[in-house]
Design a protein around this motif. Structure first.
Motif, PDB file in Angstrom:
ATOM      1  N   GLY C 175      -5.271 -40.331  10.790  1.00 21.29           N
ATOM      2  CA  GLY C 175      -4.154 -40.119   9.880  1.00 21.29           C
ATOM      3  C   GLY C 175      -3.283 -41.348   9.750  1.00 21.29           C
ATOM      4  N   ALA C 176      -2.970 -41.985  10.882  1.00 24.28           N
ATOM      5  CA  ALA C 176      -2.083 -43.146  10.833  1.00 24.28           C
ATOM      6  C   ALA C 176      -2.713 -44.279  10.043  1.00 24.28           C
ATOM      7  CB  ALA C 176      -1.761 -43.605  12.252  1.00 24.28           C
ATOM      8  N   VAL C 177      -3.982 -44.527  10.271  1.00 28.30           N
ATOM      9  CA  VAL C 177      -4.638 -45.628   9.554  1.00 28.30           C
ATOM     10  C   VAL C 177      -4.685 -45.326   8.063  1.00 28.30           C
ATOM     11  CG1 VAL C 177      -6.773 -46.900   9.267  1.00 28.30           C
ATOM     12  CG2 VAL C 177      -5.977 -46.316  11.564  1.00 28.30           C
ATOM     13  N   VAL C 178      -5.063 -44.100   7.702  1.00 30.85           N
ATOM     14  CA  VAL C 178      -5.119 -43.755   6.279  1.00 30.85           C
ATOM     15  C   VAL C 178      -3.736 -43.881   5.659  1.00 30.85           C
ATOM     16  CG1 VAL C 178      -5.469 -41.845   4.675  1.00 30.85           C
ATOM     17  CG2 VAL C 178      -7.131 -42.259   6.484  1.00 30.85           C
ATOM     18  N   HIS C 179      -2.737 -43.370   6.343  1.00 33.37           N
ATOM     19  CA  HIS C 179      -1.390 -43.421   5.773  1.00 33.37           C
ATOM     20  C   HIS C 179      -0.919 -44.853   5.607  1.00 33.37           C
ATOM     21  CE1 HIS C 179       2.905 -42.393   5.271  1.00 33.37           C
ATOM     22  NE2 HIS C 179       2.449 -41.220   4.875  1.00 33.37           N
ATOM     23  N   ARG C 180      -1.136 -45.667   6.631  1.00 35.50           N
ATOM     24  CA  ARG C 180      -0.759 -47.079   6.543  1.00 35.50           C
ATOM     25  C   ARG C 180      -1.466 -47.759   5.362  1.00 35.50           C
ATOM     26  NH1 ARG C 180       2.892 -50.972   8.535  1.00 35.50           N
ATOM     27  NH2 ARG C 180       1.886 -53.003   8.545  1.00 35.50           N
ATOM     28  N   ALA C 181      -2.765 -47.505   5.251  1.00 35.93           N
ATOM     29  CA  ALA C 181      -3.561 -48.251   4.267  1.00 35.93           C
ATOM     30  C   ALA C 181      -3.332 -47.732   2.850  1.00 35.93           C
ATOM     31  CB  ALA C 181      -5.039 -48.176   4.617  1.00 35.93           C
ATOM     32  N   LEU C 182      -3.290 -46.428   2.683  1.00 34.52           N
ATOM     33  CA  LEU C 182      -3.291 -45.893   1.322  1.00 34.52           C
ATOM     34  C   LEU C 182      -1.922 -45.453   0.833  1.00 34.52           C
ATOM     35  CD1 LEU C 182      -6.633 -43.870   1.316  1.00 34.52           C
ATOM     36  CD2 LEU C 182      -6.202 -46.277   0.927  1.00 34.52           C
ATOM     37  N   VAL C 183      -1.095 -44.918   1.735  1.00 32.01           N
ATOM     38  CA  VAL C 183       0.208 -44.457   1.261  1.00 32.01           C
ATOM     39  C   VAL C 183       1.241 -45.565   1.371  1.00 32.01           C
ATOM     40  CG1 VAL C 183       1.989 -42.696   1.494  1.00 32.01           C
ATOM     41  CG2 VAL C 183      -0.393 -42.117   1.948  1.00 32.01           C
ATOM     42  N   SER C 184       1.404 -46.090   2.570  1.00 32.20           N
ATOM     43  CA  SER C 184       2.350 -47.199   2.712  1.00 32.20           C
ATOM     44  C   SER C 184       1.826 -48.470   2.048  1.00 32.20           C
ATOM     45  CB  SER C 184       2.603 -47.484   4.201  1.00 32.20           C
ATOM     46  OG  SER C 184       3.206 -46.360   4.814  1.00 32.20           O
TER      47      SER C 184
ATOM     48  N   ALA D 174       3.609 -39.012   9.769  1.00 30.18           N
ATOM     49  CA  ALA D 174       3.196 -38.472   8.469  1.00 30.18           C
ATOM     50  C   ALA D 174       1.680 -38.381   8.396  1.00 30.18           C
ATOM     51  CB  ALA D 174       3.742 -39.361   7.350  1.00 30.18           C
ATOM     52  N   GLY D 175       1.007 -39.445   8.818  1.00 31.14           N
ATOM     53  CA  GLY D 175      -0.449 -39.457   8.746  1.00 31.14           C
ATOM     54  C   GLY D 175      -1.073 -38.370   9.591  1.00 31.14           C
ATOM     55  N   ALA D 176      -0.572 -38.215  10.808  1.00 34.89           N
ATOM     56  CA  ALA D 176      -1.174 -37.230  11.711  1.00 34.89           C
ATOM     57  C   ALA D 176      -1.004 -35.823  11.160  1.00 34.89           C
ATOM     58  CB  ALA D 176      -0.542 -37.341  13.095  1.00 34.89           C
ATOM     59  N   ARG D 180      -4.095 -33.530  10.077  1.00 32.72           N
ATOM     60  CA  ARG D 180      -4.282 -32.234  10.737  1.00 32.72           C
ATOM     61  C   ARG D 180      -4.337 -31.109   9.688  1.00 32.72           C
ATOM     62  NH1 ARG D 180      -5.556 -29.718  15.691  1.00 32.72           N
ATOM     63  NH2 ARG D 180      -4.530 -27.713  15.804  1.00 32.72           N
ATOM     64  N   ALA D 181      -3.395 -31.119   8.763  1.00 30.23           N
ATOM     65  CA  ALA D 181      -3.259 -29.995   7.838  1.00 30.23           C
ATOM     66  C   ALA D 181      -4.335 -30.006   6.761  1.00 30.23           C
ATOM     67  CB  ALA D 181      -1.876 -30.015   7.186  1.00 30.23           C
ATOM     68  N   LEU D 182      -4.618 -31.186   6.214  1.00 28.40           N
ATOM     69  CA  LEU D 182      -5.484 -31.204   5.032  1.00 28.40           C
ATOM     70  C   LEU D 182      -6.926 -31.593   5.333  1.00 28.40           C
ATOM     71  CD1 LEU D 182      -3.093 -32.659   2.326  1.00 28.40           C
ATOM     72  CD2 LEU D 182      -3.367 -30.340   3.155  1.00 28.40           C
ATOM     73  N   VAL D 183      -7.120 -32.488   6.287  1.00 35.53           N
ATOM     74  CA  VAL D 183      -8.495 -32.913   6.544  1.00 35.53           C
ATOM     75  C   VAL D 183      -9.131 -32.025   7.618  1.00 35.53           C
ATOM     76  CG1 VAL D 183     -10.001 -34.833   7.160  1.00 35.53           C
ATOM     77  CG2 VAL D 183      -7.896 -35.268   5.885  1.00 35.53           C
ATOM     78  N   SER D 184      -8.481 -31.992   8.785  1.00 33.13           N
ATOM     79  CA  SER D 184      -9.029 -31.122   9.833  1.00 33.13           C
ATOM     80  C   SER D 184      -8.851 -29.658   9.467  1.00 33.13           C
ATOM     81  CB  SER D 184      -8.333 -31.403  11.164  1.00 33.13           C
ATOM     82  OG  SER D 184      -8.580 -32.735  11.571  1.00 33.13           O
ATOM     83  N   ALA D 185      -7.855 -29.388   8.620  1.00 34.52           N
ATOM     84  CA  ALA D 185      -7.599 -28.018   8.188  1.00 34.52           C
ATOM     85  C   ALA D 185      -7.381 -27.080   9.374  1.00 34.52           C
ATOM     86  CB  ALA D 185      -8.736 -27.515   7.303  1.00 34.52           C
ATOM     87  N   GLU D 186      -6.604 -27.602  10.344  1.00 35.29           N
ATOM     88  CA  GLU D 186      -6.218 -26.787  11.494  1.00 35.29           C
ATOM     89  C   GLU D 186      -4.713 -26.571  11.429  1.00 35.29           C
ATOM     90  OE1 GLU D 186      -8.304 -25.782  13.888  1.00 35.29           O
ATOM     91  OE2 GLU D 186     -10.069 -27.101  13.738  1.00 35.29           O
TER      92      GLU D 186
END
Lengths: 211, 211, 211, 211
Positions: C175-184, D174-176, D180-186
DNA sequence: GGCTAATCGAGACGGTACGTCAAGTCTTGCT
DNA sequence: AGCAAGACTTGACGTACCGTCTCGATTAGCC
């Protein structure tokens, strides 16, 4: 008479084509024509109903139109011309037979469609002429000959003129019935047939006078 | 006479439909009929030639057949019946006109096709009747009335009988010409037209005698 | 590892599906993703580039999203976890690899899009999980096990707790990597990766203390 | 806080834009997102529900994505950071709030989609950053400042390092949660949130030690 | 009784057209 | 000017058939 799929250069060896398949396909074609009409008939559907693969269809007929012509042609051979004692009675009988044939859903939907296609497809036109049109001219010839034997019509003088008149009568009778049934969409009933045969019998004298 | 696309419940607001598009589409349809014939006419092709989007076609006509009927119907209005002094001359003139119309590639290929489709499509059949068939019966009515004025035919007695005869003549003439031209694929020349008109004029007396 | 199109109930007859087509389609899909991105990728375009008919695509994949998941999934299998001697080094290595993967245009544009679609499409969500997510959890498992072997982390006590921590780490890292790369939209550079791995390694003790 | 459509050069003349329309459109957009999701949202549908013409939409927003960003952005302003007495409590509170927001169907479906689009659309990326991302960094700043006041975290030394750590925490949290919510769907439940906050609080010391 | 060669069912293949849908623009008359 | 209404162009959609092809499995007749 048998409808004959695409002839082929007599292979002496290999597995022979299934004769059952031939008839199953033509029968299935007529079924689909009845249920769905010409424009919704598909080769895959016909193959499926006939319990046959599409390849088997294409091995025998080049396309949908040729298949339909063969499937329908055989129906026209049912027309016959019993001697009813007078030209007018003979005409009325065959016209009613022809109208009944045109009322059958498989003929109604298919005949005009293949003729329409044939305006752009010379091999198809030839197939229609050979399988349907020319074959039915016999009805006119027989009727005319019989009327001459009865003395209702004068004996032939000019053979060219006789042929021309035969063709005219054929186009008039077939065309009028088709137009009445399919274009005007009015019933070909006894009253109408009476009028038509009166017109023909009455007019034939005038035509003969042309020479 | 104007061919009229799908009528709609007069919206007061919004951008009005383009009248130019209407005519461009019908013109393009006739062009494609000439070049490719009915079975190879595609909506996309027509739209492209008319410089119009496919959706614009479908907004006006529900399908290919309705479009083709409208595109072709207008051609039939060219037929006319000048007074040539005798019933036979009038008949021969209009038959030749009709034959010429059927020789045009856009009519030849389209007419039979839409009639074939109409055997399975009631709205289409109605559209054909309204746009083409009923509209041309005027030719028969005018010709008969004129012949009565000249004294070539007796005055009306039974109006029902007169209507039936008009219908018969219409089916015979239209049907015979179509059959000759499209099914028999023989020329509708002066000799043939002579014979046909002789048959009709000669037979009309016998028909009238039926009452 | 092979991406596998829609499985089907092993037909014994008929022409078998082309294996070349499968790979050509996936390759073409990745090409189009690079050039046009997910939202401008069209099935027709993919088919064209793969030298394949559109129907061939639809025979294998139900829609654009499933195709894209399969095309992209294989790229994730390139990720690997060499033993670099310490947990922090291992983390930093795999994070950089993952960031590099996310920088590739085909992944960047496609990944978020299919996840977005999957919020409304349960089969798609399952496909993503099976093809991508679950498959990459191996990286966390291997990393954790290796750290335990080195003594950097205590041995397992409660297996439930271990699983929960593995899942947490996976969501946090990915999540952190995706958020850093794509959102931020900021670079995932060494400095950032240092900080992230320090946070994880430092925090893992506290998490383990939860039991 | 108000979402602001495309700014425009203060027209002095003509009818002024309807302010009611603005809000009706954004409200309708959220409705459609809930019912149909992002990929099935259409401009025509939104216009219809808002009781507005499509032209009115396009006069305010350049395209679907910008409209959706504005419609969704306002929801993020509901997030707040009450002082709960400890850093960990503050983190857990805001994470749960954020997770609740992501569970709402209009956010869930829209957020990932517009981010995906933004990888190819620079103006859109800027709009997302300005309307959503940057605006919510306040939560991290406030939380960190408060923890420093409480003495849970050391006072700032290097402002560059502080910014970098703020950014890291923002991406990780934010990423985590999103992953968790959308990709892992947990589910993002208390147990998971406990673990995450323990990881963060425990790790922050190690990060601070980097300097 | 094995060989040869064309058949058979099945179904995938490259195409073409279908009729629909949404995007975003344009035109009309009203406010 | 803004606005509602709705027609417009564009372009992709997913489906349906076309007629061809590739499979493996039958049949025959001929040696």
């Amino acid at each position: 008479m048998c409808s004959r799929p695409t002839p082929r250069p007599a292979p002496r060896t290999g597995r022979p084509r299934s004769a059952e398949a031939d008839e199953a396909i033509l029968e299935a074609t007529r079924e689909v024509l009845v249920e769905l009409g010409w424009s919704k008939l598909t080769m895959g559907d016909v193959a499926g109903r006939a319990g046959v693969a599409k390849t088997t269809l294409y091995r025998r007929w080049a396309n949908k139109n040729e298949l339909v012509v063969d499937a329908v042609a055989v129906l026209f051979d049912e027309l016959e011309l019993p001697d009813l004692g007078s030209l007018q009675a003979d005409i009325e009988h065959v016209v009613l037979q022809f109208a009944a044939l045109l009322e059958r859903p498989e003929t109604k939907t298919a005949l005009m469609a293949v003729v329409a296609e044939s305006t752009r497809d010379v091999p198809l036109r030839e197939r229609i002429r050979a399988s349907i049109v020319e074959r039915q001219k016999r009805l006119v010839l027989d009727g005319r000959r019989r009327a001459q034997e009865r003395g209702e019509l004068p004996a032939d003088r000019d053979p060219v003129s006789v042929d021309a008149t035969d063709d005219l009568i054929f186009d008039v009778v077939a065309g009028a019935v088709v137009h009445r049934a399919l274009v005007s969409a009015e019933p070909v009933d006894t009253a109408w047939v009476n009028r038509l045969s009166a017109l023909l019998v009455g007019g034939l004298g005038a035509v003969a006078a042309l020479g």
